[in-house]
Design an enzyme around this catalytic site. Structure first.
Site, PDB file in Angstrom:
ATOM      1  N   HIS A 158      -4.046   3.209  -5.259  1.00 40.77           N
ATOM      2  CA  HIS A 158      -4.316   2.060  -4.504  1.00 40.77           C
ATOM      3  C   HIS A 158      -4.540   0.889  -6.062  1.00 40.77           C
ATOM      4  O   HIS A 158      -4.498  -0.216  -5.817  1.00 40.77           O
ATOM      5  CB  HIS A 158      -5.106   1.903  -3.492  1.00 40.77           C
ATOM      6  CG  HIS A 158      -5.544   1.144  -2.894  1.00 40.77           C
ATOM      7  ND1 HIS A 158      -4.712   0.723  -1.963  1.00 40.77           N
ATOM      8  CD2 HIS A 158      -6.465   0.260  -2.730  1.00 40.77           C
ATOM      9  CE1 HIS A 158      -5.294  -0.109  -1.540  1.00 40.77           C
ATOM     10  NE2 HIS A 158      -6.401  -0.396  -1.921  1.00 40.77           N
ATOM     11  N   ARG A 190       1.139  -1.071  -0.138  1.00 47.01           N
ATOM     12  CA  ARG A 190      -0.463   0.174  -0.168  1.00 47.01           C
ATOM     13  C   ARG A 190       0.818   1.068  -0.296  1.00 47.01           C
ATOM     14  O   ARG A 190       1.968   1.266   0.560  1.00 47.01           O
ATOM     15  CB  ARG A 190      -1.235  -0.016   1.400  1.00 47.01           C
ATOM     16  CG  ARG A 190      -1.683  -1.425   1.125  1.00 47.01           C
ATOM     17  CD  ARG A 190      -3.114  -1.389   2.706  1.00 47.01           C
ATOM     18  NE  ARG A 190      -4.349  -2.519   2.378  1.00 47.01           N
ATOM     19  CZ  ARG A 190      -3.889  -2.921   2.851  1.00 47.01           C
ATOM     20  NH1 ARG A 190      -2.489  -3.253   2.856  1.00 47.01           N
ATOM     21  NH2 ARG A 190      -5.159  -4.059   2.863  1.00 47.01           N
ATOM     22  N   ARG A 237      -1.575  -1.798  -6.471  1.00 47.88           N
ATOM     23  CA  ARG A 237      -2.069  -2.828  -5.988  1.00 47.88           C
ATOM     24  C   ARG A 237      -2.992  -3.676  -6.344  1.00 47.88           C
ATOM     25  O   ARG A 237      -2.749  -5.210  -6.737  1.00 47.88           O
ATOM     26  CB  ARG A 237      -2.546  -2.377  -4.073  1.00 47.88           C
ATOM     27  CG  ARG A 237      -2.707  -3.838  -3.481  1.00 47.88           C
ATOM     28  CD  ARG A 237      -2.745  -3.308  -2.399  1.00 47.88           C
ATOM     29  NE  ARG A 237      -3.559  -4.269  -0.798  1.00 47.88           N
ATOM     30  CZ  ARG A 237      -2.597  -5.228  -0.164  1.00 47.88           C
ATOM     31  NH1 ARG A 237      -1.454  -4.842  -0.410  1.00 47.88           N
ATOM     32  NH2 ARG A 237      -3.242  -5.719   0.470  1.00 47.88           N
ATOM     33  N   TRP A 293      -4.248  -9.531   3.712  1.00 44.61           N
ATOM     34  CA  TRP A 293      -5.590  -9.858   3.709  1.00 44.61           C
ATOM     35  C   TRP A 293      -6.193 -10.424   4.874  1.00 44.61           C
ATOM     36  O   TRP A 293      -5.426 -11.681   5.066  1.00 44.61           O
ATOM     37  CB  TRP A 293      -5.976  -9.699   2.396  1.00 44.61           C
ATOM     38  CG  TRP A 293      -5.822  -8.808   1.217  1.00 44.61           C
ATOM     39  CD1 TRP A 293      -6.459  -7.586   1.577  1.00 44.61           C
ATOM     40  CD2 TRP A 293      -5.145  -8.582   0.123  1.00 44.61           C
ATOM     41  NE1 TRP A 293      -6.646  -6.810   0.092  1.00 44.61           N
ATOM     42  CE2 TRP A 293      -5.616  -7.202  -0.436  1.00 44.61           C
ATOM     43  CE3 TRP A 293      -4.362 -10.261  -0.534  1.00 44.61           C
ATOM     44  CZ2 TRP A 293      -4.922  -6.804  -1.797  1.00 44.61           C
ATOM     45  CZ3 TRP A 293      -4.283  -9.354  -1.681  1.00 44.61           C
ATOM     46  CH2 TRP A 293      -4.371  -8.428  -2.633  1.00 44.61           C
ATOM     47  N   TYR A 335     -10.634 -11.139  -7.374  1.00 47.08           N
ATOM     48  CA  TYR A 335      -9.573 -11.430  -8.462  1.00 47.08           C
ATOM     49  C   TYR A 335     -10.028 -12.393  -9.377  1.00 47.08           C
ATOM     50  O   TYR A 335      -9.450 -12.243  -9.879  1.00 47.08           O
ATOM     51  CB  TYR A 335      -8.062 -11.080  -7.831  1.00 47.08           C
ATOM     52  CG  TYR A 335      -7.799  -9.507  -7.139  1.00 47.08           C
ATOM     53  CD1 TYR A 335      -7.625  -8.834  -7.269  1.00 47.08           C
ATOM     54  CD2 TYR A 335      -7.982  -9.854  -5.800  1.00 47.08           C
ATOM     55  CE1 TYR A 335      -7.348  -7.650  -6.970  1.00 47.08           C
ATOM     56  CE2 TYR A 335      -7.765  -8.362  -5.132  1.00 47.08           C
ATOM     57  CZ  TYR A 335      -7.545  -7.555  -5.877  1.00 47.08           C
ATOM     58  OH  TYR A 335      -7.159  -6.625  -5.079  1.00 47.08           O
ATOM     59  N   LYS A 368      -2.208  -2.936   7.767  1.00 46.52           N
ATOM     60  CA  LYS A 368      -3.398  -2.250   7.968  1.00 46.52           C
ATOM     61  C   LYS A 368      -4.589  -3.266   8.645  1.00 46.52           C
ATOM     62  O   LYS A 368      -5.995  -3.400   9.371  1.00 46.52           O
ATOM     63  CB  LYS A 368      -4.584  -1.833   6.660  1.00 46.52           C
ATOM     64  CG  LYS A 368      -6.191  -1.851   6.903  1.00 46.52           C
ATOM     65  CD  LYS A 368      -6.809  -1.410   5.024  1.00 46.52           C
ATOM     66  CE  LYS A 368      -7.987  -1.509   5.130  1.00 46.52           C
ATOM     67  NZ  LYS A 368      -8.505  -1.044   3.987  1.00 46.52           N
TER      68      LYS A 368
END
Length: 354
Positions: free
Chosen positions: A276, A190, A279, A302, A311, A217
């Site tokens: 972003h 990120r 990414r 994640w 994806y 995150k």
């Protein structure tokens, strides 16, 4: 004395049945209203102490406690504070049990009238919901959280670049931004993690880097394997700064998504693309090259598998054999690289046998 003045404003002062001293502003210059506030407040503490009732808490008390508990534990806290500033005029001084469906619907309509998107309204409502749920489930300040109706959001397409588009964009960027964008495309990190990357987080010999848990995150440390492109970018930064990896004119970069970035996008003819989305591009390339989703989830840090499934539609190779079962026709050969010349390549590419 139960009532006293500070300037033109009356204040109340008394001791609760358990000996706690209460001193609060009545927020009025009217003595009669201040006395009513004193009596009501004192009676409330008596009912809590003698009858076992829960004290009524106000919205601002909940916000203050929530911010204290989230300090240092939530990467997006700055964004949340921005949403809370918008909420403040609507919920300030309300008791938590007064914040009902009608109040929240009025808040929603007010923000929509400001011209913001449904998505922005939903991010605001998510913060309100988080605070109310914690007041109910952890602090025991609220009997029941009201249902919060979210606004419908359009499903956003995953925006990613082709390899050629990426090369074109990098050629239009200033050198320091091109290095950062190239590193993001090679690692999927990120913006904040790229901007704040320090040499102490990089091991060129082992070809790896790492993002500390307090920088991630999801609040979990992220191991970052470095491919040849990432290594090349890092080696070009050696000697520019003793601590930070990415710099501009000798000073650490503070932001990548800036005016120079947007001008480069315009020159490259790339529209509807955010930093972003680099990414997203990295993840899309991985999936198209056959990286399993569970591996991609670990590489990208994640916490939610559903975030990675965005994806999944970009990889269809594992479905090809099932699609072929429905076909009565078979391609004899589609591997053009095995053909000895161009004419034979064309013949094999289009030759079909039943």
């Amino acid at each position: 004395m139960s009532l006293f003045k500070r300037g033109n404003i009356w204040w109340v002062r008394f001791n609760t049945p358990n000996g706690q001293q209460i001193r609060k502003s009545a927020k009025t210059a009217n003595k009669q209203l201040a006395q009513e506030y004193h009596d009501r407040l004192k009676a409330g503490y008596w009912r809590v102490s003698k009858l076992g009732e829960k004290p009524r808490r106000k919205w601002e008390e909940a916000v203050e406690r929530w911010l204290i508990e989230k300090q240092g534990a939530k990467v997006t806290l700055v964004d949340d504070i921005g949403h809370l500033r918008r909420v403040h005029p609507h919920l300030y001084s309300r008791y938590l049990d007064e914040i009902n469906r009608e109040v929240l619907d009025d808040l929603t309509q007010s923000r929509l009238s400001d011209g913001v998107s449904n998505a922005t309204v939903n991010r605001m409502l998510e913060v309100v919901r988080a605070i109310l749920r914690r007041a109910e489930r952890e602090w025991d300040w609220l009997e029941r959280t009201p249902h919060i109706r979210m606004m419908p959001e359009a499903k956003r397409r995953i925006r990613w670049l082709t390899r050629e588009e990426a090369r074109h964009l990098l050629s239009e960027l200033p050198d320091h931004l091109a290095a950062m964008a190239g590193f993001a495309l090679a690692t999927g990190l990120r913006e904040a993690n790229v901007v704040k990357l320090e040499w102490s987080q990089v091991d060129l010999d082992r070809r790896c880097a790492w993002i500390h848990a307090d920088q991630a995150k999801a609040r979990k440390a992220i191991p970052v394997p470095l491919n040849a492109e990432a290594i090349h970018v890092l080696r070009q930064q050696i000697g520019k700064h003793s601590t930070r990896v990415f710099t501009y004119k000798g000073s650490p970069v503070t932001k990548a998504n800036n005016h120079a970035w947007r001008k480069a996008l315009t020159r490259a003819g790339i529209k509807d693309f955010r930093w972003h989305d680099l990414r997203h591009t990295w993840a899309s390339w991985h999936v198209q090259q056959g990286t399993p989703l569970h591996i991609l989830q670990e590489l990208g840090g994640w916490s939610d598998h559903e975030m990675v499934r965005r994806y999944a539609h970009l990889s269809v190779e594992h479905l090809a054999e099932y699609a072929d079962k429905l076909s009565e026709t078979r391609l004899e050969s589609t591997n053009l690289a095995q053909s000895p010349n161009r004419k034979e390549k064309k013949r094999q590419a289009y030759r079909l046998t039943a």
